[in-house]
Scaffold this active site. Structure first.
Site, PDB file in Angstrom:
ATOM      1  N   ARG A  82       0.842  -1.210   0.000  1.00 21.88           N
ATOM      2  CA  ARG A  82       0.000   0.000   0.000  1.00 21.88           C
ATOM      3  C   ARG A  82       0.871   1.251   0.000  1.00 21.88           C
ATOM      4  NH1 ARG A  82      -3.132  -3.716   2.079  1.00 21.88           N
ATOM      5  NH2 ARG A  82      -5.407  -3.557   2.129  1.00 21.88           N
ATOM      6  N   GLU A  87      -6.366 -14.701   6.215  1.00 25.12           N
ATOM      7  CA  GLU A  87      -4.994 -15.097   5.855  1.00 25.12           C
ATOM      8  C   GLU A  87      -4.287 -15.818   6.997  1.00 25.12           C
ATOM      9  OE1 GLU A  87      -2.755 -11.610   4.623  1.00 25.12           O
ATOM     10  OE2 GLU A  87      -2.564 -10.886   6.665  1.00 25.12           O
ATOM     11  N   ARG A 146       1.941 -19.544   2.953  1.00 26.81           N
ATOM     12  CA  ARG A 146       1.368 -19.796   4.280  1.00 26.81           C
ATOM     13  C   ARG A 146       1.232 -21.301   4.557  1.00 26.81           C
ATOM     14  NH1 ARG A 146       1.036 -14.729   5.955  1.00 26.81           N
ATOM     15  NH2 ARG A 146       0.182 -13.195   4.500  1.00 26.81           N
TER      16      ARG A 146
HETATM   17  O1  LIG Z   1      -5.322  -6.056   1.194  1.00 23.47           O
HETATM   18  C1  LIG Z   1      -4.448  -6.846   1.567  1.00 23.47           C
HETATM   19  O2  LIG Z   1      -3.263  -6.516   1.739  1.00 23.47           O
HETATM   20  C2  LIG Z   1      -4.850  -8.252   1.807  1.00 23.47           C
HETATM   21  C3  LIG Z   1      -6.168  -8.568   1.937  1.00 23.47           C
HETATM   22  C4  LIG Z   1      -6.637  -9.950   2.155  1.00 23.47           C
HETATM   23  O3  LIG Z   1      -7.112 -10.432   0.919  1.00 23.47           O
HETATM   24  P1  LIG Z   1      -8.591 -11.094   0.733  1.00 23.47           P
HETATM   25  O4  LIG Z   1      -9.572 -10.083   1.168  1.00 23.47           O
HETATM   26  O5  LIG Z   1      -8.617 -11.434  -0.701  1.00 23.47           O
HETATM   27  O6  LIG Z   1      -8.595 -12.302   1.626  1.00 23.47           O
HETATM   28  C5  LIG Z   1      -5.510 -10.859   2.662  1.00 23.47           C
HETATM   29  O7  LIG Z   1      -5.932 -12.186   2.683  1.00 23.47           O
HETATM   30  C6  LIG Z   1      -4.278 -10.686   1.813  1.00 23.47           C
HETATM   31  O8  LIG Z   1      -3.250 -11.516   2.270  1.00 23.47           O
HETATM   32  C7  LIG Z   1      -3.767  -9.256   1.900  1.00 23.47           C
HETATM   33  C1  LIG Z   2      -3.939 -14.111   0.428  1.00 21.66           C
HETATM   34  C2  LIG Z   2      -2.673 -13.723   0.535  1.00 21.66           C
HETATM   35  O1  LIG Z   2      -1.945 -13.027  -0.367  1.00 21.66           O
HETATM   36  P1  LIG Z   2      -2.298 -12.047  -1.569  1.00 21.66           P
HETATM   37  O2  LIG Z   2      -1.739 -10.720  -1.189  1.00 21.66           O
HETATM   38  O3  LIG Z   2      -1.600 -12.644  -2.755  1.00 21.66           O
HETATM   39  O4  LIG Z   2      -3.794 -12.019  -1.727  1.00 21.66           O
HETATM   40  C3  LIG Z   2      -1.894 -14.078   1.736  1.00 21.66           C
HETATM   41  O5  LIG Z   2      -0.774 -13.534   1.889  1.00 21.66           O
HETATM   42  O6  LIG Z   2      -2.330 -14.890   2.561  1.00 21.66           O
END
Ligand SMILES: O=C(O)C1=C[C@@H](OP(=O)(O)O)[C@@H](O)[C@H](O)C1
Ligand SMILES: C=C(OP(=O)(O)O)C(=O)O
Length: 428
Positions: free
Chosen positions: A33, A317, A389
């Site tokens: 971000r 996650e 993971r």
């Molecule tokens: O916005 C982010 O940085 C993330 C949001 C989540 O994604 P999802 O909402 O697709 O699960 C998470 O699982 C991912 O590892 C990172």
């Molecule tokens: C879902 C994951 O990654 P991504 O940022 O690729 O969505 C994760 O890190 O568990």
């Protein structure tokens, strides 16, 4: 001694009670971000202590393709604002790997330049959901050609800016669709107003993280229930310090619960939007002691703990590591609310049910989760499906099960290239 042979790593067994301290690298979600917002800012941003891993290198590479160059500094990267790509009509490519954040956050940025940008990555990213985001971007004025696939490879034809405005979005398959529109919103002519439709998005803390970081870069953001508004704005944040990744810390926290003893995670923030902070409450419910002080988090466990029923919709996650931990509980557990994990790096529910059962655990796959019944476990190969993971989950199993052979341990480099070394130090 990391004990990797023939592309398999024998996860180390915890001997005596653990007494260890670890530092985990920067948060993937915050780093990527920060890089996106830095590219949208009007002056360079010094991003300090970022994660340096496959996903974050892919993000820097994507931003470079889109015209935002970055330079390595003593403790991170200086990221410059997006310039012109290379001239009207030029073509460029963005490599996604299997990074959800890169795939979801960067297409909106390509609408701001003049080039046609092709997005593609690993086979796995072609299977992960993105269509609702592409549809929303089109509604906001973007020209995107995906050959009707609704998935990579697709091309964004930049037209030098995006109108923006109001849009309905179904973000139930991934919170990243919503985060993507909000992060780019300040750069749209009319900003963006997103009304959520469909089911609730997962990963609520990641949405809070998006709002918090937008504000730190000077954006005006409002939320009213399921409606979000971001004003057009010039962003700026000369310096951004990234927190340690608390989801990467999860297996180390789980180690204290499963192995018994104390594990200290340095630098655990006192206030954070990261989903991993939820682990403090979880381990306390499981009977461990979690103490947060100026230096970090200490978790002390006894190795014995009860089963539990968990809805992990908001912290999906963390599921692989939690599922592995619950294999050692003294009574059955369930995990629900995580159907969207089928669209993560791999179908994590099927992968976990297959691999945990393969080593003897009593695991039943539900449509939106897993049921876990304690059973004696044994060694064997744990397949990891190019999912970082799953390497972390296998390491947790290995603490109490001799002979867990973790396939392709390097795949953990998506978020923690030095995981195997750090884990081995923890147990030695
Ligand atoms: O916005 C982010 O940085 C993330 C949001 C989540 O994604 P999802 O909402 O697709 O699960 C998470 O699982 C991912 O590892 C990172
Ligand atoms: C879902 C994951 O990654 P991504 O940022 O690729 O969505 C994760 O890190 O568990």
């Amino acid at each position: 001694m990391t004990n990797i042979r023939d592309d398999h790593w024998t996860a180390p067994v915890a001997g005596a009670s653990l007494d260890a301290a670890v530092r985990v690298p920067g948060s993937k979600s915050i780093t990527n971000r920060a890089y996106v917002l830095a590219a949208l800012a009007s002056a360079p941003t010094r991003v300090r202590h970022p994660l340096d891993s496959r996903d974050t290198r892919l993000m820097l590479g994507a931003l470079a393709s889109l015209g935002a160059r970055s330079e390595e500094t003593i403790d991170g990267f200086l990221v410059h604002p997006l310039g012109t790509i290379s001239g009207r009509g030029d073509e460029t490519t963005v490599t996604l790997g299997n990074a959800g954040t890169v795939a979801r956050f960067t297409p909106a940025l390509a609408t701001l330049g003049d080039a046609s940008v092709q997005f593609d990555g690993d086979d796995a990213i072609r299977r992960r959901p993105i269509d609702p985001l592409l549809a929303a971007l089109r509604k906001l004025g973007a020209r995107i050609d995906d050959g009707g696939r609704g998935a990579p490879p697709f091309t964004v034809h930049g037209t030098g800016g995006l109108r923006g405005g109001r849009v309905d979005l179904d973000s139930s398959a991934s919170s990243q669709f919503l985060s993507a529109l909000l992060l780019a919103g300040p750069a749209f002519e009319q900003g963006v107003t997103v009304r959520l439709v469909g089911g609730a998005p997962p990963s609520e803390p990641h949405i809070a993280m998006t709002l918090d970081m937008l504000r730190r870069f000077g954006a005006t953001v409002e939320r009213s229930g399921t409606e979000f508004h971001v004003e057009p704005a010039k962003l700026s944040c000369p310096e951004y310090v990234v927190e340690p990744d608390l989801s990467t810390a999860a297996p180390f926290v789980a180690a204290a619960v499963v192995g018994g003893g104390t594990v200290r995670v340095h630098g655990w923030p006192k206030q954070t939007t990261q989903p991993g902070d939820w682990l403090r409450g979880l381990v306390t419910e499981l009977g461990a002691k979690a103490t947060l002080d100026d230096d970090g988090l200490s978790v002390t466990g006894g190795g014995a703990f009860p089963g539990i029923d968990l809805d992990l919709h908001e912290v999906g996650e963390l599921t692989p590591v939690i599922a592995a931990m619950l294999c050692f509980a003294e009574s059955p557990s369930s995990i629900t609310g995580v159907a969207h994990l089928r669209g993560h790096e791999t179908d994590r529910l099927t992968a976990l049910a297959t691999e945990l059962s393969g080593l003897g655990a009593g695991v039943t796959e539900l449509e939106d989760g897993l049921e876990i019944t304690p059973a004696p476990m044994h060694g064997g190969v744990f397949h990891t499906y190019e999912d970082h993971r799953l390497v972390m989950a296998a390491a947790v199993l290995g603490l109490r099960v001799p002979g867990v052979l973790v396939e392709d341990p390097e795949t953990v480099g998506k978020t923690f290239p030095k995981f195997v070394e750090t884990w081995s130090d923890l147990v030695s």
